[in-house]
Design a protein around this motif. Structure first.
Motif, short mmCIF file in Angstrom:
data_model
loop_
_atom_site.label_atom_id
_atom_site.label_comp_id
_atom_site.label_asym_id
_atom_site.label_seq_id
_atom_site.Cartn_x
_atom_site.Cartn_y
_atom_site.Cartn_z
N ALA A 84 0.83 -1.21 0.00
CA ALA A 84 0.00 0.00 0.00
C ALA A 84 0.86 1.26 0.00
N LYS A 85 1.97 1.23 0.76
CA LYS A 85 2.88 2.39 0.77
C LYS A 85 3.49 2.62 -0.60
N MET A 86 3.89 1.55 -1.26
CA MET A 86 4.48 1.69 -2.60
C MET A 86 3.46 2.23 -3.59
N ALA A 87 2.21 1.76 -3.49
CA ALA A 87 1.17 2.27 -4.38
C ALA A 87 0.92 3.75 -4.14
N GLY A 88 0.94 4.15 -2.87
CA GLY A 88 0.76 5.57 -2.56
C GLY A 88 1.89 6.43 -3.09
N LEU A 89 3.13 5.93 -2.98
CA LEU A 89 4.27 6.69 -3.51
C LEU A 89 4.22 6.78 -5.03
N GLU A 90 3.77 5.72 -5.68
CA GLU A 90 3.64 5.78 -7.15
C GLU A 90 2.60 6.81 -7.56
N THR A 91 1.50 6.86 -6.84
CA THR A 91 0.47 7.86 -7.14
C THR A 91 1.00 9.27 -6.91
N LEU A 92 1.74 9.46 -5.81
CA LEU A 92 2.33 10.77 -5.54
C LEU A 92 3.29 11.18 -6.66
N THR A 93 4.08 10.22 -7.15
CA THR A 93 5.00 10.52 -8.25
C THR A 93 4.25 10.95 -9.50
N GLU A 94 3.15 10.25 -9.80
CA GLU A 94 2.36 10.62 -10.98
C GLU A 94 1.79 12.03 -10.86
N LYS A 95 1.30 12.36 -9.66
CA LYS A 95 0.74 13.70 -9.46
C LYS A 95 1.81 14.78 -9.58
N LEU A 96 2.99 14.52 -9.04
CA LEU A 96 4.07 15.50 -9.15
C LEU A 96 4.50 15.69 -10.60
N VAL A 97 4.58 14.60 -11.34
CA VAL A 97 4.93 14.71 -12.77
C VAL A 97 3.86 15.48 -13.53
N GLU A 98 2.60 15.24 -13.17
CA GLU A 98 1.51 15.98 -13.82
C GLU A 98 1.60 17.48 -13.52
N MET A 99 1.91 17.83 -12.28
CA MET A 99 2.09 19.24 -11.93
C MET A 99 3.26 19.86 -12.69
N LYS A 100 4.35 19.11 -12.78
CA LYS A 100 5.52 19.62 -13.50
C LYS A 100 5.22 19.84 -14.98
N ASP A 101 4.49 18.90 -15.59
CA ASP A 101 4.13 19.06 -17.01
C ASP A 101 3.20 20.26 -17.22
N TYR A 102 2.29 20.49 -16.28
CA TYR A 102 1.39 21.64 -16.40
C TYR A 102 2.16 22.94 -16.31
N LEU A 103 3.07 23.04 -15.35
CA LEU A 103 3.86 24.27 -15.22
C LEU A 103 4.75 24.48 -16.43
N GLN A 104 5.32 23.42 -16.95
CA GLN A 104 6.16 23.55 -18.14
C GLN A 104 5.34 23.99 -19.35
N ALA A 105 4.11 23.47 -19.46
CA ALA A 105 3.24 23.91 -20.56
C ALA A 105 2.86 25.38 -20.41
N CYS A 106 2.66 25.84 -19.17
CA CYS A 106 2.36 27.27 -18.97
C CYS A 106 3.56 28.14 -19.32
N VAL A 107 4.76 27.68 -18.99
CA VAL A 107 5.96 28.45 -19.34
C VAL A 107 6.15 28.51 -20.84
N ASP A 108 5.89 27.40 -21.53
CA ASP A 108 6.05 27.37 -22.99
C ASP A 108 4.92 28.08 -23.72
N GLY A 109 3.86 28.46 -23.01
CA GLY A 109 2.74 29.14 -23.65
C GLY A 109 1.70 28.23 -24.25
N GLU A 110 1.79 26.93 -24.00
CA GLU A 110 0.82 25.99 -24.55
C GLU A 110 -0.51 26.05 -23.81
N LYS A 111 -0.48 26.40 -22.52
CA LYS A 111 -1.70 26.48 -21.72
C LYS A 111 -1.74 27.82 -20.99
#
Length: 361
Positions: free
Chosen positions: A231-258
């Protein structure tokens, strides 16, 4: 002049009649639409969707569609029940699909006889992603929503894949957006899906039923520690996915895509502010001491477990030999016998040497 006077009088009478009509006609206030705050999916809906998929589309790339029933309270949608609807779509041509309207209407009438409080609150699909036909399905399901309802139907994707680390539901509502790229005279309003927070909730009776179901599928070979680590490993994997999603969103805002959404940026800032400061010496020392203590306990428990396992193996072997009638020799007794035989051997040899050979006649 008489003709002009008559025309003026007629125009004045017409204006007075129009004004009187406007005064008599009641002003109807525009109906305000209530946005969906969140969607709560109950266990019965999840079980019904999983059963629907395994009966119809298991082992294929198809998806299944059904109708969500429940209640709405101040923008909060509770999906307490659901039923499947015959649905087919062409894989080559996404614009071609079939949804049985008559079946939907008949099933809805029967469900109303059982529970009149439940009404159509939306529809579900096993996705796992949004498809072009979902907007057209939304328009069909919208016809069966009660006329006085201010909350629009919701669209919920129920992912039935067992390897999904997070909750299996994703909810959306339809929003209307004006296409700013077109000219002002030819502005078009297009509909799209907007994300809505989704929850997994249950009443007391449903919780008892879920507990009984989990007892049947519980694996006794898996220990509690292993399940906790999983369960701990599954939670950490979910946290990693959310952090990557946040990073992609911020990068898209910097590039002007969103476009930058201030609400999303404020939520990210709140999340980062809640993170603890791990660079203090006292916290690092405490973490090391706690980690070493836990590792020592794990090491000792592993040693004790290995010794107990070997002891049980020896006892099992002794018991197996006793059951078969084989006498297991005692190592101490065998050693004493060998020592006694060694002591007796020199005496025997000396006695044999004292005897003189007798000559035969």
């Amino acid at each position: 002049q008489q003709v002009n006077q008559k025309s003026i009088n007629q125009a004045t009478m017409a204006a007075a009649a129009t004004a009187a009509t406007e005064e008599e006609t009641p002003v109807v206030a525009p109906v305000t639409r209530v946005d969906v705050k969140d969607v709560t999916v109950h266990p019965l809906v999840l079980l019904s969707a999983a059963d629907h998929y395994h009966r119809v589309a298991r082992g294929t790339r198809k998806r299944v569609v059904g109708v969500l029933l429940g209640t709405v309270t101040k923008g909060s949608v509770d999906a307490t029940n659901s039923f499947a609807v015959p649905f087919e779509e062409d894989a080559r041509n996404p614009a071609v699909f079939y949804l049985d309207h008559n079946y939907l209407e008949n099933m809805l009438a029967m469900f109303r006889k059982v529970n009149a409080k439940e009404r159509v609150v939306g529809f579900y699909s096993t996705g796992p992603q949004i498809r072009p036909n979902d907007l057209r399905i939304y328009e069909i399901v919208k016809r069966f929503v009660p006329a006085g309802s201010l909350t629009p139907p919701v669209f919920c994707i129920i992912d039935i894949r067992p390897d999904r680390p997070s909750i299996p539901t994703t909810a959306y509502q339809v929003v209307e957006e004006v296409d700013a790229s077109s000219k002002q005279r030819q502005q078009q309003v297009r509909k799209s899906f907007a994300h809505v927070p989704s929850l997994i909730g249950a009443m007391e009776a449903e919780e008892v039923g879920v507990e009984h179901l989990l007892r049947d599928i519980n694996d006794p070979t898996v220990s509690t520690v292993a399940s906790l680590i999983k369960a701990k490993m599954a939670g950490l994997e979910t946290l990693t996915e959310k952090l990557v999603e946040m990073k992609d969103y911020l990068q898209a805002c910097v590039d002007g895509e969103k476009n930058v959404n201030q609400d999303i940026v404020a939520n990210m800032q709140t999340i980062l502010n809640l993170l603890p400061n791990l660079n203090t010496d006292d916290l690092v020392r405490s973490m090391l001491i706690k980690t070493n203590d836990m590792h020592m306990a794990i090491y000792l428990s592993s040693l004790i477990r290995s010794v107990i396992a070997l002891h049980d193996l020896v006892n099992n072997k002794i018991q197996y030999n006793d059951d078969d009638g084989v006498v297991t020799p005692d190592p101490a007794t065998e050693k004493e016998k060998k020592e006694e035989e060694k002591k007796e051997d020199p005496g025997d040899s000396s006695k044999a040497g004292d005897k003189k050979p007798t000559a035969k006649k």
